[in-house]
Design an enzyme around this catalytic site. Sequence first.
Site: not given
Length: 229
Positions: A54, A125, A130
């Site tokens: 990410d 998470h 999330e």
Amino acid sequence: MSAARIVAQQILERPNSTLALPTGETPKGMYAFLVRFYQEGLLDFSQVTVFNLDEFLAIPPDHPQGFRAYMQEHLWSKVNLNAENIHIPSSTPEDPWEECSRYEALIEEAGGIDLAVLGIGANGHIAFNEPGTPFESLTHVAVLSPDTRKNEASRFGGIDGTPERAITMGIKTIMRARRILLLASGEEKAEILAKAIFGPVTPEIPASVLQLHPSLTVVVDEGAARRLL
Ligand code: GLP
């Protein structure tokens, strides 16, 4: 050391492995050992491909708290990875959703992920998936939860400067990896880790989906293991 050993084993068995890699406090030790293995001539990264899990959106690419800077510091600049084999979502794409499709396609073109290394957030998470994220999600734009932003705030000089969104590999992207290594450290992760490993499989605790993966290894320190026994 155990985590680094598992990653090293993967690279030794398949020198052109594709890895998905995390950021955060937890994997710092793993990266330090991987760098040491490389320096000692035990590991060769020249054919390895790495994808970050990410990256925050709307921060400059060289932001010191961005995941690009983190990876540069802990791994990329210290081993012999080929620049063209290093991938991380852009933090400043013109069209964030197009960037997600591009990233997902790149992973597919690379033949999928051999080993995905993950941390776990305080709310369960994985990457920036999330609570509530559908298990079918591919790489997408994630809106960070208030809890996650609060946790990140000190690194960004307060909540106002903390990014609101990120690009993250989706849960399905991660679950497609042939092998998954989940890392957890510290007592503050003990409760959520126990829920993820032994509780119901639910999108409310994204890491719980890992119970469904056929090849999951969990590496924990003493603090994080406290509720597992
Ligand atoms: C961030 C990252 C996650 C990471 C989590 C936990 O939210 N996006 O990939 O697992 O933090 O980080 P730490 O290891 O610092 O607790």
